[in-house]
Design a protein around this motif. Structure first.
Motif, PDB file in Angstrom:
ATOM      1  N   GLU A  85       0.821  -1.210   0.000  1.00  0.00           N
ATOM      2  CA  GLU A  85       0.000   0.000   0.000  1.00  0.00           C
ATOM      3  C   GLU A  85       0.855   1.260   0.000  1.00  0.00           C
ATOM      4  O   GLU A  85       0.578   2.222  -0.723  1.00  0.00           O
ATOM      5  CB  GLU A  85      -0.941   0.007   1.217  1.00  0.00           C
ATOM      6  CG  GLU A  85      -2.058  -1.028   1.144  1.00  0.00           C
ATOM      7  CD  GLU A  85      -1.590  -2.417   1.567  1.00  0.00           C
ATOM      8  OE1 GLU A  85      -0.556  -2.517   2.264  1.00  0.00           O
ATOM      9  OE2 GLU A  85      -2.235  -3.395   1.174  1.00  0.00           O
ATOM     10  N   ARG A  88       2.367   1.695  -3.417  1.00  0.00           N
ATOM     11  CA  ARG A  88       1.362   2.160  -4.381  1.00  0.00           C
ATOM     12  C   ARG A  88       1.060   3.646  -4.184  1.00  0.00           C
ATOM     13  O   ARG A  88       0.920   4.390  -5.149  1.00  0.00           O
ATOM     14  CB  ARG A  88       0.086   1.330  -4.241  1.00  0.00           C
ATOM     15  CG  ARG A  88      -0.970   1.716  -5.253  1.00  0.00           C
ATOM     16  CD  ARG A  88      -2.051   0.712  -5.351  1.00  0.00           C
ATOM     17  NE  ARG A  88      -1.476  -0.514  -5.894  1.00  0.00           N
ATOM     18  CZ  ARG A  88      -2.033  -1.713  -5.789  1.00  0.00           C
ATOM     19  NH1 ARG A  88      -3.173  -1.848  -5.167  1.00  0.00           N
ATOM     20  NH2 ARG A  88      -1.471  -2.770  -6.297  1.00  0.00           N
ATOM     21  N   GLU A  89       0.987   4.093  -2.923  1.00  0.00           N
ATOM     22  CA  GLU A  89       0.743   5.509  -2.662  1.00  0.00           C
ATOM     23  C   GLU A  89       1.894   6.373  -3.181  1.00  0.00           C
ATOM     24  O   GLU A  89       1.667   7.434  -3.773  1.00  0.00           O
ATOM     25  CB  GLU A  89       0.550   5.740  -1.160  1.00  0.00           C
ATOM     26  CG  GLU A  89      -0.766   5.220  -0.628  1.00  0.00           C
ATOM     27  CD  GLU A  89      -0.851   5.352   0.882  1.00  0.00           C
ATOM     28  OE1 GLU A  89       0.037   5.980   1.482  1.00  0.00           O
ATOM     29  OE2 GLU A  89      -1.810   4.818   1.453  1.00  0.00           O
ATOM     30  N   ASP A  92       1.682   6.438  -6.983  1.00  0.00           N
ATOM     31  CA  ASP A  92       0.573   7.296  -7.410  1.00  0.00           C
ATOM     32  C   ASP A  92       0.932   8.770  -7.243  1.00  0.00           C
ATOM     33  O   ASP A  92       0.610   9.594  -8.107  1.00  0.00           O
ATOM     34  CB  ASP A  92      -0.695   6.972  -6.616  1.00  0.00           C
ATOM     35  CG  ASP A  92      -1.331   5.670  -7.060  1.00  0.00           C
ATOM     36  OD1 ASP A  92      -1.028   5.212  -8.188  1.00  0.00           O
ATOM     37  OD2 ASP A  92      -2.116   5.096  -6.276  1.00  0.00           O
ATOM     38  N   ALA A  93       1.597   9.121  -6.158  1.00  0.00           N
ATOM     39  CA  ALA A  93       1.990  10.517  -5.943  1.00  0.00           C
ATOM     40  C   ALA A  93       2.985  10.961  -7.010  1.00  0.00           C
ATOM     41  O   ALA A  93       2.904  12.084  -7.520  1.00  0.00           O
ATOM     42  CB  ALA A  93       2.590  10.677  -4.546  1.00  0.00           C
ATOM     43  N   TYR A  95       3.222   9.710 -10.052  1.00  0.00           N
ATOM     44  CA  TYR A  95       2.495   9.774 -11.317  1.00  0.00           C
ATOM     45  C   TYR A  95       1.655  11.046 -11.400  1.00  0.00           C
ATOM     46  O   TYR A  95       1.623  11.718 -12.426  1.00  0.00           O
ATOM     47  CB  TYR A  95       1.617   8.540 -11.477  1.00  0.00           C
ATOM     48  CG  TYR A  95       0.802   8.536 -12.735  1.00  0.00           C
ATOM     49  CD1 TYR A  95       1.394   8.294 -13.961  1.00  0.00           C
ATOM     50  CD2 TYR A  95      -0.563   8.802 -12.704  1.00  0.00           C
ATOM     51  CE1 TYR A  95       0.661   8.300 -15.131  1.00  0.00           C
ATOM     52  CE2 TYR A  95      -1.309   8.809 -13.869  1.00  0.00           C
ATOM     53  CZ  TYR A  95      -0.699   8.560 -15.074  1.00  0.00           C
ATOM     54  OH  TYR A  95      -1.431   8.577 -16.217  1.00  0.00           O
ATOM     55  N   GLU A  96       0.985  11.376 -10.313  1.00  0.00           N
ATOM     56  CA  GLU A  96       0.114  12.555 -10.318  1.00  0.00           C
ATOM     57  C   GLU A  96       0.910  13.849 -10.358  1.00  0.00           C
ATOM     58  O   GLU A  96       0.425  14.867 -10.847  1.00  0.00           O
ATOM     59  CB  GLU A  96      -0.809  12.520  -9.104  1.00  0.00           C
ATOM     60  CG  GLU A  96      -1.843  11.415  -9.206  1.00  0.00           C
ATOM     61  CD  GLU A  96      -2.597  11.201  -7.911  1.00  0.00           C
ATOM     62  OE1 GLU A  96      -2.334  11.937  -6.944  1.00  0.00           O
ATOM     63  OE2 GLU A  96      -3.439  10.295  -7.868  1.00  0.00           O
ATOM     64  N   GLN A 101       0.844  14.293 -16.845  1.00  0.00           N
ATOM     65  CA  GLN A 101      -0.393  13.724 -16.343  1.00  0.00           C
ATOM     66  C   GLN A 101      -1.520  14.716 -16.575  1.00  0.00           C
ATOM     67  O   GLN A 101      -1.524  15.825 -16.063  1.00  0.00           O
ATOM     68  CB  GLN A 101      -0.238  13.418 -14.838  1.00  0.00           C
ATOM     69  CG  GLN A 101      -1.088  12.295 -14.344  1.00  0.00           C
ATOM     70  CD  GLN A 101      -2.478  12.703 -13.964  1.00  0.00           C
ATOM     71  OE1 GLN A 101      -2.744  13.875 -13.721  1.00  0.00           O
ATOM     72  NE2 GLN A 101      -3.369  11.754 -13.903  1.00  0.00           N
ATOM     73  N   ARG A 105      -8.265  11.726 -11.961  1.00  0.00           N
ATOM     74  CA  ARG A 105      -8.685  10.421 -11.443  1.00  0.00           C
ATOM     75  C   ARG A 105      -9.677  10.645 -10.318  1.00  0.00           C
ATOM     76  O   ARG A 105      -9.473  11.496  -9.461  1.00  0.00           O
ATOM     77  CB  ARG A 105      -7.492   9.670 -10.895  1.00  0.00           C
ATOM     78  CG  ARG A 105      -6.593   9.154 -11.976  1.00  0.00           C
ATOM     79  CD  ARG A 105      -5.507   8.292 -11.433  1.00  0.00           C
ATOM     80  NE  ARG A 105      -5.994   7.398 -10.401  1.00  0.00           N
ATOM     81  CZ  ARG A 105      -5.224   6.784  -9.504  1.00  0.00           C
ATOM     82  NH1 ARG A 105      -3.937   6.994  -9.499  1.00  0.00           N
ATOM     83  NH2 ARG A 105      -5.728   5.991  -8.602  1.00  0.00           N
ATOM     84  N   GLU A 107     -11.389   9.889  -6.742  1.00  0.00           N
ATOM     85  CA  GLU A 107     -10.745   9.496  -5.485  1.00  0.00           C
ATOM     86  C   GLU A 107     -11.013   8.037  -5.132  1.00  0.00           C
ATOM     87  O   GLU A 107     -10.208   7.403  -4.495  1.00  0.00           O
ATOM     88  CB  GLU A 107     -11.245  10.390  -4.356  1.00  0.00           C
ATOM     89  CG  GLU A 107     -10.767  11.816  -4.438  1.00  0.00           C
ATOM     90  CD  GLU A 107      -9.250  11.904  -4.298  1.00  0.00           C
ATOM     91  OE1 GLU A 107      -8.680  11.136  -3.503  1.00  0.00           O
ATOM     92  OE2 GLU A 107      -8.642  12.736  -4.995  1.00  0.00           O
TER      93      GLU A 107
END
Length: 109
Positions: A85, A88-89, A92-93, A95-96, A101, A105, A107
């Protein structure tokens, strides 16, 4: 008959390749133990080794030095365990926050 000829040819090639591998390993080990002269006068008489002739002492790569210029004696890569987890966070941070980008997305996704 042709199959036997192929097998014989590739067997001979395999023995040659393994022989060359062993010979190269032995030659590299001898070359590793060889010392080279470091002073300029002995190299200038023999023509020198170009860039290596001008170097008087070993200078480490800048990434192996700390901010004070001392050689780092600790491991350069330290891996720590992280759960899925958190990884993944973090991904994701990254990527964003990337400039390319464009898609929003939701939430919950």
């Amino acid at each position: 008959m042709l199959h036997l000829l192929y097998i014989l040819a590739f067997t001979i090639l395999a023995f040659i390749a393994v022989g060359n591998l062993i010979r190269n390993l032995i030659m590299f080990s001898f070359d590793r133990e060889r010392t080279y002269p470091t002073n300029q006068s002995s190299l200038s008489n023999k023509g020198g080794f170009g860039y290596y002739a001008a170097r008087k002492q070993y200078v480490p790569h800048p990434e192996l030095l700390d901010s004070a210029g001392n050689v780092i004696k600790e491991p350069l890569l330290v891996m720590r365990s992280i759960n899925v987890e958190d990884a993944r966070e973090q991904l994701d941070a990254l990527y964003e926050s990337s400039p390319g980008q464009k898609i929003e997305r939701p939430e919950g996704a």
